[in-house]
Write a protein that holds these residues in place. Structure first.
Motif, PDB file in Angstrom:
ATOM      1  N   LEU A  24       0.834  -1.200   0.000  1.00 43.58           N
ATOM      2  CA  LEU A  24       0.000   0.000   0.000  1.00 43.58           C
ATOM      3  C   LEU A  24       0.869   1.251   0.000  1.00 43.58           C
ATOM      4  O   LEU A  24       0.592   2.213  -0.733  1.00 43.58           O
ATOM      5  CB  LEU A  24      -0.927  -0.003   1.213  1.00 43.58           C
ATOM      6  N   SER A  27       2.114   1.833  -3.435  1.00 46.25           N
ATOM      7  CA  SER A  27       1.070   2.349  -4.327  1.00 46.25           C
ATOM      8  C   SER A  27       0.810   3.829  -4.064  1.00 46.25           C
ATOM      9  O   SER A  27       0.611   4.616  -5.003  1.00 46.25           O
ATOM     10  CB  SER A  27      -0.224   1.541  -4.164  1.00 46.25           C
ATOM     11  N   ALA A  31       1.488   6.795  -6.819  1.00 43.99           N
ATOM     12  CA  ALA A  31       0.354   7.613  -7.246  1.00 43.99           C
ATOM     13  C   ALA A  31       0.564   9.096  -6.962  1.00 43.99           C
ATOM     14  O   ALA A  31       0.118   9.946  -7.736  1.00 43.99           O
ATOM     15  CB  ALA A  31      -0.924   7.132  -6.566  1.00 43.99           C
ATOM     16  N   LEU A  43       7.412   1.176 -12.013  1.00 48.82           N
ATOM     17  CA  LEU A  43       6.020   1.393 -11.636  1.00 48.82           C
ATOM     18  C   LEU A  43       5.680   2.853 -11.907  1.00 48.82           C
ATOM     19  O   LEU A  43       6.270   3.755 -11.318  1.00 48.82           O
ATOM     20  CB  LEU A  43       5.795   1.074 -10.157  1.00 48.82           C
ATOM     21  N   CYS A  45       2.325   5.512 -12.436  1.00 42.84           N
ATOM     22  CA  CYS A  45       0.884   5.684 -12.290  1.00 42.84           C
ATOM     23  C   CYS A  45       0.335   6.589 -13.390  1.00 42.84           C
ATOM     24  O   CYS A  45       0.907   7.639 -13.692  1.00 42.84           O
ATOM     25  CB  CYS A  45       0.562   6.284 -10.919  1.00 42.84           C
ATOM     26  N   GLN A  56      -6.543   8.705  -3.142  1.00 44.70           N
ATOM     27  CA  GLN A  56      -5.345   8.376  -2.369  1.00 44.70           C
ATOM     28  C   GLN A  56      -5.419   8.773  -0.892  1.00 44.70           C
ATOM     29  O   GLN A  56      -4.943   8.018  -0.034  1.00 44.70           O
ATOM     30  CB  GLN A  56      -4.114   8.976  -3.047  1.00 44.70           C
ATOM     31  N   LEU A 245      -5.600  -3.297  -3.362  1.00 44.79           N
ATOM     32  CA  LEU A 245      -4.304  -3.453  -4.029  1.00 44.79           C
ATOM     33  C   LEU A 245      -4.458  -4.124  -5.387  1.00 44.79           C
ATOM     34  O   LEU A 245      -3.796  -3.737  -6.361  1.00 44.79           O
ATOM     35  CB  LEU A 245      -3.360  -4.258  -3.136  1.00 44.79           C
ATOM     36  N   PHE A 248      -5.824  -1.419  -7.735  1.00 45.48           N
ATOM     37  CA  PHE A 248      -4.839  -0.407  -8.115  1.00 45.48           C
ATOM     38  C   PHE A 248      -3.803  -0.971  -9.077  1.00 45.48           C
ATOM     39  O   PHE A 248      -3.582  -0.427 -10.172  1.00 45.48           O
ATOM     40  CB  PHE A 248      -4.149   0.154  -6.873  1.00 45.48           C
ATOM     41  N   TYR A 249      -3.165  -2.058  -8.679  1.00 48.56           N
ATOM     42  CA  TYR A 249      -2.055  -2.571  -9.485  1.00 48.56           C
ATOM     43  C   TYR A 249      -2.531  -3.179 -10.806  1.00 48.56           C
ATOM     44  O   TYR A 249      -1.850  -3.060 -11.834  1.00 48.56           O
ATOM     45  CB  TYR A 249      -1.247  -3.584  -8.680  1.00 48.56           C
ATOM     46  N   GLN A 252      -3.561  -0.353 -13.227  1.00 50.47           N
ATOM     47  CA  GLN A 252      -2.406   0.409 -13.685  1.00 50.47           C
ATOM     48  C   GLN A 252      -1.420  -0.445 -14.485  1.00 50.47           C
ATOM     49  O   GLN A 252      -0.359   0.040 -14.885  1.00 50.47           O
ATOM     50  CB  GLN A 252      -1.694   1.046 -12.491  1.00 50.47           C
ATOM     51  N   ALA A 257       3.877  -6.004  -9.314  1.00 49.74           N
ATOM     52  CA  ALA A 257       3.241  -5.715  -8.032  1.00 49.74           C
ATOM     53  C   ALA A 257       1.956  -6.519  -7.871  1.00 49.74           C
ATOM     54  O   ALA A 257       1.655  -7.019  -6.782  1.00 49.74           O
ATOM     55  CB  ALA A 257       2.951  -4.218  -7.918  1.00 49.74           C
ATOM     56  N   GLU A 261       1.012  -9.147  -4.899  1.00 52.77           N
ATOM     57  CA  GLU A 261      -0.251  -9.063  -4.152  1.00 52.77           C
ATOM     58  C   GLU A 261      -0.976 -10.398  -4.186  1.00 52.77           C
ATOM     59  O   GLU A 261      -1.536 -10.838  -3.173  1.00 52.77           O
ATOM     60  CB  GLU A 261      -1.135  -7.962  -4.745  1.00 52.77           C
TER      61      GLU A 261
END
Length: 277
Positions: A24, A27, A31, A43, A45, A56, A245, A248-249, A252, A257, A261
């Protein structure tokens, strides 16, 4: 009579949550601060600014609530009851953050406008019923007559940041981010929502549930039963964190990631005696 403190919640469950919190944090960094590297991959965003600004802070607050619970792992007995609203807040916050991340910017833009409306409404509202009624107004205008800029929040069912109920938000997440994300959030919702509502609102069932789960016949047995209740809360927030998670991952395109997870979630499933996904 047994002596000593009841055992702590499953340390493997706590370990999963701690690793989820690290994901987290990554992330949140990606972001809000910029690109980062994980296992040799970049990574980056691509969320639009309104989505970042709306989602966020909520995701961050969810993580803070999980940290609060983890700081209370040595609690036993009566104090454990007060962890229910914290766990509920964490779960709902993860669901809301996942919803905003998975939708287009219109949902986040409305959520951000709602903040200003809710600030106005806090001081312009009617509270109570009958002779026990308070009418609050900071402007002298009727509480049910908001300024024109808040017109979109007038009308039945329109005075919230989203018109969708929580199950509908979960459904939208699942449609946008995939069945895994949606099912994890649904599991968290199922595990915590109903019971926490009863406990938080001080209902007769909520009181009975907290004190009689496991049918304790002594103080020590009651203290032991609250360890089990704490574990139930931890499982719920772990599912919620996993759902956020994954949302988000996956959304994106951060496959490395997302894979990490998934490994963490499989550990969680193993603790519950469920086959990995």
């Amino acid at each position: 009579m047994q002596t000593g403190s009841p055992p702590c919640p499953n340390p493997l469950l706590v370990e999963v949550l701690q690793e989820q919190l690290e994901l987290l944090r990554i992330s949140l960094f990606v972001a809000t601060q910029g690109p980062a590297e994980m296992a040799g991959t970049q990574l980056r965003c691509s969320l639009e600014p309104p989505i970042i600004n709306a989602s966020q802070p909520i995701a961050m607050c969810a993580g803070q609530s999980v940290n609060t619970i983890l700081r209370c792992l040595d609690w036993r007995g009566i104090p454990v009851r007060d962890l229910y609203p914290i766990a509920r807040s964490a779960v709902e916050s993860f669901i809301n953050a996942a919803f905003l991340v998975s939708q287009d910017s219109a949902a986040s833009e409305r959520a951000l406008r709602y903040v200003k409306f809710r600030q106005w409404k806090q001081h312009n509202r009617t509270v109570g019923e009958g002779v026990f009624t308070l009418k609050l107004s900071s402007s002298g205008s009727p509480a049910d007559s908001p300024p024109t800029e808040f017109k979109e929040f007038t009308g039945k069912g329109q005075d919230m940041w989203t018109t969708l109920a929580l199950p509908s938000r979960i459904n939208r997440v699942g449609q946008a981010a995939g069945r895994k994300a949606g099912s994890r959030l649904l599991a968290a919702y199922t595990l915590i929502y109903s019971v926490s509502s009863e406990v938080i609102h001080g209902s007769p069932f909520g009181v009975s549930y907290f004190y009689s789960t496991g049918a304790p016949t002594s103080v020590e047995e009651f203290r032991q039963s609250t360890v089990g209740q704490m574990e139930d809360m931890l499982v719920a927030v772990a599912h919620a964190a996993a759902g956020y998670l994954a949302t988000f991952y996956t959304s994106q395109g951060m496959k490395t990631a997302a894979s990490i997870e998934q490994e963490l979630f499989n550990k969680l499933l193993a603790l519950e005696g469920v086959e990995p996904q």
